[in-house]
Design an enzyme around this catalytic site. Structure first.
Site, PDB file in Angstrom:
ATOM      1  N   ARG A  75     -15.347  -2.970   7.498  1.00 53.93           N
ATOM      2  CA  ARG A  75     -14.103  -3.714   7.218  1.00 53.93           C
ATOM      3  C   ARG A  75     -14.255  -4.514   5.928  1.00 53.93           C
ATOM      4  O   ARG A  75     -13.278  -4.867   5.270  1.00 53.93           O
ATOM      5  CB  ARG A  75     -13.737  -4.632   8.398  1.00 53.93           C
ATOM      6  N   TYR A 128      10.343  -3.139  -4.271  1.00 54.51           N
ATOM      7  CA  TYR A 128      10.283  -2.158  -3.189  1.00 54.51           C
ATOM      8  C   TYR A 128      10.666  -2.847  -1.864  1.00 54.51           C
ATOM      9  O   TYR A 128      10.282  -3.996  -1.617  1.00 54.51           O
ATOM     10  CB  TYR A 128       8.863  -1.562  -3.137  1.00 54.51           C
ATOM     11  N   ASP A 200       2.653  -4.810  -9.746  1.00 54.49           N
ATOM     12  CA  ASP A 200       2.567  -3.572  -8.976  1.00 54.49           C
ATOM     13  C   ASP A 200       2.706  -2.406  -9.958  1.00 54.49           C
ATOM     14  O   ASP A 200       3.773  -2.182 -10.529  1.00 54.49           O
ATOM     15  CB  ASP A 200       3.678  -3.557  -7.912  1.00 54.49           C
ATOM     16  N   LYS A 225       0.752   7.075  -3.431  1.00 55.25           N
ATOM     17  CA  LYS A 225       1.655   7.745  -4.360  1.00 55.25           C
ATOM     18  C   LYS A 225       0.854   8.580  -5.369  1.00 55.25           C
ATOM     19  O   LYS A 225       0.138   9.464  -4.979  1.00 55.25           O
ATOM     20  CB  LYS A 225       2.550   6.692  -5.026  1.00 55.25           C
TER      21      LYS A 225
HETATM   22  C1  3LM Z   1       8.845   4.395  -1.320  1.00 54.19           C
HETATM   23  N1  3LM Z   1       7.005   2.919  -1.475  1.00 54.19           N
HETATM   24  O1  3LM Z   1       9.326   5.476  -0.931  1.00 54.19           O
HETATM   25  P1  3LM Z   1       2.356   1.828   1.064  1.00 54.19           P
HETATM   26  N2  3LM Z   1       4.619  -0.769  -3.947  1.00 54.19           N
HETATM   27  C2  3LM Z   1       5.513   0.150  -4.339  1.00 54.19           C
HETATM   28  C3  3LM Z   1       5.913   1.174  -3.464  1.00 54.19           C
HETATM   29  O2  3LM Z   1       6.808   2.059  -3.891  1.00 54.19           O
HETATM   30  C4  3LM Z   1       5.383   1.203  -2.153  1.00 54.19           C
HETATM   31  C5  3LM Z   1       4.451   0.232  -1.777  1.00 54.19           C
HETATM   32  C6  3LM Z   1       4.079  -0.745  -2.703  1.00 54.19           C
HETATM   33  C7  3LM Z   1       7.633   3.837  -0.685  1.00 54.19           C
HETATM   34  C8  3LM Z   1       7.212   4.147   0.573  1.00 54.19           C
HETATM   35  S1  3LM Z   1       9.292   3.746   2.241  1.00 54.19           S
HETATM   36  C9  3LM Z   1       9.116   3.601   3.942  1.00 54.19           C
HETATM   37  C10 3LM Z   1       7.970   4.759   1.664  1.00 54.19           C
HETATM   38  C11 3LM Z   1       6.084   0.072  -5.713  1.00 54.19           C
HETATM   39  C12 3LM Z   1       5.799   2.243  -1.156  1.00 54.19           C
HETATM   40  C13 3LM Z   1       3.826   0.216  -0.412  1.00 54.19           C
HETATM   41  O3  3LM Z   1       2.031   0.680   1.976  1.00 54.19           O
HETATM   42  O4  3LM Z   1       1.135   2.605   0.674  1.00 54.19           O
HETATM   43  O5  3LM Z   1       3.485   2.671   1.562  1.00 54.19           O
HETATM   44  O6  3LM Z   1       2.831   1.183  -0.328  1.00 54.19           O
HETATM   45  O7  3LM Z   1       9.339   3.766  -2.275  1.00 54.19           O
END
Ligand code: 3LM
Length: 419
Positions: A75, A128, A200, A225
């Site tokens: 962890r 987001y 970000d 992503k």
């Molecule tokens: C999306 N986005 O479809 P995870 N920062 C940014 C992001 O686009 C995202 C995160 C952080 C999308 C996910 S929506 C249910 C699906 C700019 C995620 C968060 O925790 O790895 O999903 O990242 O835009």
């Protein structure tokens, strides 16, 4: 060849001339791993171990006391994750990095570490959906104040800063509407007031923008992503100065979220990184062609893509981005039902949230990724209900364009201009 500069957990990554003399694609493939330490294995081994043995009781106690370096529980740190972390730190030009279970785990681990009740965050007005939800619903519940500001307006930012402002937080380009934020200008304002900047960089990746080089304190990634790039994992990373990353590891990650990454996920992300440069080039090439196609189509009202000269921040894009990336936002000159019919008619482009995969993905932010905003909030934050978001994939450009063209034809409008 070895670009591994550090053999001890969490140690400072030295940016020697060896490191700085090789290109980013080379670093993304080789940095922070020395095969000769691992039986010559070309790929880093997967250390699927939750715990690590102590040579003796004294050694264990010393590790817990922070007096001896080493891995003792996954962890907190793990040898496979360490390679990914050091590689990402090198790519982002930061001293250190921390891998987390998701992008949201990276954001929450960093914010919980840095904030206390009474502090205030200034965030860009477009975020987001789940990041907005975390600020709006979780942080406010614990007494942290949030101000959303249009960070393209530097005077507006200066007016909002108070003695309680602890963090300035933004995405560039922003999800979903492709606004850009001038990293260098914002960070120089923040630095004068000792405010931590968090950028970000999920949409850009270090192949396009490196916020630390422009003055940012922390860089966030949803590795789900482009970094992973194949739609088969959920992961996150925070990059920044070693003192900050150490704190986030030992406070935010260890005690507050516990949201650590699996070594298997780290292996998949390192596999993705090997082709990151090639993929970002192809995503960007395809996206520019798609954006240009959309921009001249009669059924399209507007297109937001930083590589189009019509983007209001095109000159900032040219300064701050090495490529224009694979994300496009657009609105149709059509009713909501027609927009839905257009998206439902696509055959190659998949209807799905997330982004940065080999497959082209389309989604409707107002009802999907940004549905946590109320309609009034979306309006105030500049997220139009008719906006469509397209993550342009790696398919043959002719196939992507012909899929879009056939979907437009389903709207049964007289065709005024040809594709
Ligand atoms: C999306 N986005 O479809 P995870 N920062 C940014 C992001 O686009 C995202 C995160 C952080 C999308 C996910 S929506 C249910 C699906 C700019 C995620 C968060 O925790 O790895 O999903 O990242 O835009």
């Amino acid at each position: 060849m070895s670009l591994s500069l550090s053999k001890t957990p969490h140690s400072l990554i030295e940016h020697t001339s060896t490191n700085n003399n090789v290109g980013l694609a080379t670093k993304a493939i080789h940095a922070a791993y020395d095969a000769s330490n691992e039986h010559g294995a070309l790929n880093p081994p997967l250390h699927m171990s939750s715990t690590f043995t102590f040579e003796n009781v004294q050694a264990g106690g010393d590790m817990f006391a922070g007096e001896k370096e080493g891995h003792f529980y996954s962890r907190i740190s793990n040898p496979t994750l360490q390679i990914l972390e050091e590689r990402m730190a090198i790519l982002e030009s930061s001293e250190a990095a921390l891998a987390t279970a998701s992008g949201i785990a990276a954001i929450t681990s960093a914010c919980w570490t840095l904030l206390k009740a009474g502090d205030e965050i200034i965030a860009d007005k477009t975020l987001y959906g789940c990041t907005y939800s975390f600020f709006e619903h979780a942080l406010q519940k614990f007494g942290v104040g949030i101000k959303y500001v249009d960070l393209t307006d530097l005077d507006a930012l200066e007016e909002c800063i108070t003695a309680s402002t602890t963090i300035i937080y933004f995405e560039t380009p922003s999800n979903p509407n492709m606004r850009l934020v001038d990293i260098k200008s914002i960070c120089s304002i923040a630095k004068k007031k000792a405010i931590t900047t968090i950028v970000d960089n999920t949409y850009g990746t270090p192949l396009i923008t490196r916020p630390v080089e422009l003055g940012a304190d922390l860089v966030i990634h949803s590795a789900t992503k482009y970094l992973g790039g194949h739609g088969d994992l959920i992961g996150g990373l925070v990059c920044g100065a070693k003192t900050l990353i150490d704190r986030i590891r030992l406070e935010g990650l260890k005690d507050m979220t516990g949201a650590c990454m699996s070594p298997f996920t780290a292996m998949l992300i390192m596999r993705g990184l090997k082709t990151l440069e090639l993929r970002m080039q192809r995503h960007s090439e395809n996206a520019l062609k798609v954006a240009s196609f959309l921009a001249q189509h009669d059924l399209v009202e507007r297109v937001d893509y930083p590589g189009l000269k019509t983007h209001p921040q095109y000159s900032l894009a040219c300064q701050q981005m090495a490529l224009f990336g694979g994300m496009i936002a657009f609105e149709l000159n059509a009713s909501a039902n027609e927009s839905e019919l257009f998206m439902n008619s696509l055959q190659l482009i998949q209807r799905a949230v997330s982004l940065g995969d080999a497959e082209s993905l389309i989604q409707h932010p107002a009802s999907m990724t940004h549905s946590v905003y109320t309609p009034e909030q979306r309006e105030a934050h500049g997220i139009s209900d008719s906006l469509i978001r397209l993550s342009v994939g790696l398919e043959c450009i002719e196939d992507i364009l012909s899929d879009l063209a056939q979907a437009f034809e389903q709207l049964n409008r007289p065709k005024l201009s040809s594709a």
